[in-house]
Design a protein around this motif. Structure first.
Motif, PDB file in Angstrom:
ATOM      1  N   GLU A 163      24.653  44.584  33.803  1.00  0.00           N
ATOM      2  CA  GLU A 163      25.347  43.759  34.105  1.00  0.00           C
ATOM      3  C   GLU A 163      26.806  43.734  34.933  1.00  0.00           C
ATOM      4  O   GLU A 163      27.591  44.543  35.015  1.00  0.00           O
ATOM      5  N   ILE A 164      26.935  42.959  36.283  1.00  0.00           N
ATOM      6  CA  ILE A 164      27.893  42.972  36.274  1.00  0.00           C
ATOM      7  C   ILE A 164      29.661  42.161  36.147  1.00  0.00           C
ATOM      8  O   ILE A 164      28.667  40.944  35.981  1.00  0.00           O
ATOM      9  N   GLY A 165      30.272  43.441  36.602  1.00  0.00           N
ATOM     10  CA  GLY A 165      31.550  41.865  35.909  1.00  0.00           C
ATOM     11  C   GLY A 165      32.223  41.776  37.548  1.00  0.00           C
ATOM     12  O   GLY A 165      32.379  43.028  37.800  1.00  0.00           O
ATOM     13  N   TYR A 166      33.103  41.339  36.967  1.00  0.00           N
ATOM     14  CA  TYR A 166      34.594  41.678  38.751  1.00  0.00           C
ATOM     15  C   TYR A 166      35.685  40.114  38.010  1.00  0.00           C
ATOM     16  O   TYR A 166      35.163  39.696  37.685  1.00  0.00           O
ATOM     17  N   TRP A 167      37.192  40.288  38.466  1.00  0.00           N
ATOM     18  CA  TRP A 167      37.962  39.840  38.476  1.00  0.00           C
ATOM     19  C   TRP A 167      39.535  39.782  39.550  1.00  0.00           C
ATOM     20  O   TRP A 167      39.007  41.202  40.253  1.00  0.00           O
ATOM     21  N   ILE A 168      39.441  39.103  39.676  1.00  0.00           N
ATOM     22  CA  ILE A 168      40.721  39.000  41.176  1.00  0.00           C
ATOM     23  C   ILE A 168      42.133  38.306  40.951  1.00  0.00           C
ATOM     24  O   ILE A 168      41.824  37.258  39.629  1.00  0.00           O
ATOM     25  N   GLY A 169      42.840  39.109  40.720  1.00  0.00           N
ATOM     26  CA  GLY A 169      43.886  38.823  40.484  1.00  0.00           C
ATOM     27  C   GLY A 169      45.039  37.212  41.012  1.00  0.00           C
ATOM     28  O   GLY A 169      44.606  37.129  41.761  1.00  0.00           O
ATOM     29  N   LYS A 170      45.425  36.504  40.107  1.00  0.00           N
ATOM     30  CA  LYS A 170      45.070  35.028  40.505  1.00  0.00           C
ATOM     31  C   LYS A 170      45.726  35.455  41.887  1.00  0.00           C
ATOM     32  O   LYS A 170      45.560  34.344  42.768  1.00  0.00           O
ATOM     33  N   PRO A 171      47.072  36.115  42.446  1.00  0.00           N
ATOM     34  CA  PRO A 171      47.634  35.874  43.783  1.00  0.00           C
ATOM     35  C   PRO A 171      46.771  36.249  45.154  1.00  0.00           C
ATOM     36  O   PRO A 171      46.702  35.601  46.302  1.00  0.00           O
ATOM     37  N   PHE A 172      45.485  35.959  44.553  1.00  0.00           N
ATOM     38  CA  PHE A 172      44.252  36.440  45.397  1.00  0.00           C
ATOM     39  C   PHE A 172      43.075  35.113  45.095  1.00  0.00           C
ATOM     40  O   PHE A 172      43.142  35.738  46.709  1.00  0.00           O
ATOM     41  N   TRP A 173      43.438  34.783  44.518  1.00  0.00           N
ATOM     42  CA  TRP A 173      42.536  33.582  44.918  1.00  0.00           C
ATOM     43  C   TRP A 173      41.956  32.287  45.920  1.00  0.00           C
ATOM     44  O   TRP A 173      42.816  32.368  46.478  1.00  0.00           O
ATOM     45  N   GLY A 174      41.023  32.422  46.006  1.00  0.00           N
ATOM     46  CA  GLY A 174      40.678  31.299  47.118  1.00  0.00           C
ATOM     47  C   GLY A 174      40.231  31.867  48.297  1.00  0.00           C
ATOM     48  O   GLY A 174      40.541  31.061  49.491  1.00  0.00           O
ATOM     49  N   ARG A 175      40.176  33.785  48.315  1.00  0.00           N
ATOM     50  CA  ARG A 175      40.452  33.871  49.550  1.00  0.00           C
ATOM     51  C   ARG A 175      39.256  34.699  49.759  1.00  0.00           C
ATOM     52  O   ARG A 175      38.471  35.442  50.713  1.00  0.00           O
ATOM     53  N   GLY A 176      38.156  34.358  48.790  1.00  0.00           N
ATOM     54  CA  GLY A 176      36.832  35.147  49.126  1.00  0.00           C
ATOM     55  C   GLY A 176      36.127  36.374  48.840  1.00  0.00           C
ATOM     56  O   GLY A 176      35.236  37.282  49.334  1.00  0.00           O
ATOM     57  N   PHE A 177      37.618  36.582  47.973  1.00  0.00           N
ATOM     58  CA  PHE A 177      37.628  38.375  47.776  1.00  0.00           C
ATOM     59  C   PHE A 177      36.511  38.973  46.164  1.00  0.00           C
ATOM     60  O   PHE A 177      35.687  39.504  46.563  1.00  0.00           O
ATOM     61  N   ALA A 178      36.475  37.704  45.385  1.00  0.00           N
ATOM     62  CA  ALA A 178      35.219  38.033  44.702  1.00  0.00           C
ATOM     63  C   ALA A 178      33.567  38.388  45.197  1.00  0.00           C
ATOM     64  O   ALA A 178      33.105  39.133  45.002  1.00  0.00           O
ATOM     65  N   SER A 179      33.080  37.149  46.548  1.00  0.00           N
ATOM     66  CA  SER A 179      32.204  37.393  46.793  1.00  0.00           C
ATOM     67  C   SER A 179      32.385  38.529  47.599  1.00  0.00           C
ATOM     68  O   SER A 179      30.518  39.072  47.699  1.00  0.00           O
ATOM     69  N   GLU A 180      32.923  38.841  48.221  1.00  0.00           N
ATOM     70  CA  GLU A 180      32.652  40.281  49.280  1.00  0.00           C
ATOM     71  C   GLU A 180      32.061  41.130  48.365  1.00  0.00           C
ATOM     72  O   GLU A 180      31.860  42.251  48.802  1.00  0.00           O
ATOM     73  N   ALA A 181      32.993  41.458  47.498  1.00  0.00           N
ATOM     74  CA  ALA A 181      33.386  42.680  46.351  1.00  0.00           C
ATOM     75  C   ALA A 181      32.375  42.774  45.284  1.00  0.00           C
ATOM     76  O   ALA A 181      31.793  43.748  45.905  1.00  0.00           O
ATOM     77  N   ALA A 182      31.355  41.797  45.086  1.00  0.00           N
ATOM     78  CA  ALA A 182      30.571  41.707  44.174  1.00  0.00           C
ATOM     79  C   ALA A 182      29.176  41.903  45.079  1.00  0.00           C
ATOM     80  O   ALA A 182      28.110  42.058  44.700  1.00  0.00           O
ATOM     81  N   THR A 183      29.387  41.467  46.205  1.00  0.00           N
ATOM     82  CA  THR A 183      27.952  41.625  46.958  1.00  0.00           C
ATOM     83  C   THR A 183      27.779  43.210  47.022  1.00  0.00           C
ATOM     84  O   THR A 183      27.016  43.369  47.667  1.00  0.00           O
TER      85      THR A 183
END
Length: 174
Positions: free
Chosen positions: A85-105
């Motif tokens: 299973e892949i898992g990820y989280w992004i700190g709230k100050p960085f939400w909405g910038r596409g970082f989760a998609s970029e890192a998960a990809t």
């Protein structure tokens, strides 16, 4: 993992003992910890030190050297079946910038290339649709719904389980 993965904007590097303060700062926010299955709330510096002492597999996600989140692939048992299973989280100050998609990809691409695995799973709590959108953007498709325990909330929470096959991944890249 001793390697570093890079994307256009991010670096994914192994955990360090010095990450404890940043982990605590971001994971102590209930809006972050409540989206994760295994992270307690409140999340303390002692939790971070204990986690890092286990030499965790996975990566912290950094931008310009600053920690913005974390991701990894972990073994899991689902309905008596062993899988990853892949898992990820992004700190709230960085939400909405596409970082989760970029890192998960980046992580999914690395995972399929390094392991030759046939598939990988992911899940998200239903009340966290942003995570679902990240997974769907990468190509994950829903396979199951149910309840899953959330440590931060101390209860079972509606959860969606998704799967991505190596074939789907390769097809999506072309």
């Amino acid at each position: 993992m001793s390697m570093t993965l890079t994307t256009d904007r991010l670096s994914l590097r192994p955990y360090r003992a010095s990450d404890a303060w940043d982990l605590t700062r971001y994971l102590s926010d209930a809006q972050v910890s409540w989206t994760l299955a295994r992270v307690p709330h409140p999340y303390t510096l002692n939790h971070a030190h204990a986690f890092l002492a286990q030499s965790p597999e996975g990566f912290v996600i950094t931008r310009n050297g600053a920690l913005v989140g974390a991701c990894g692939v972990h073994p899991r048992d689902k309905d008596g079946m062993s899988c990853f299973e892949i898992g990820y989280w992004i700190g709230k100050p960085f939400w909405g910038r596409g970082f989760a998609s970029e890192a998960a990809t980046a992580l999914v691409g690395y995972w399929f290339g390094a392991t030759g695995a046939a598939d990988i799973y992911a899940g998200h709590f239903v009340d966290n649709p942003a995570s679902g959108r990240v997974l769907e953007k990468i190509g994950f498709a829903p396979v199951d719904w149910g309840l899953y325990h959330c440590a931060a909330r101390g209860r079972q929470v509606p959860h969606r389980w998704l799967r991505l096959t190596a074939t789907q991944w390769k097809t999506g890249l072309s």
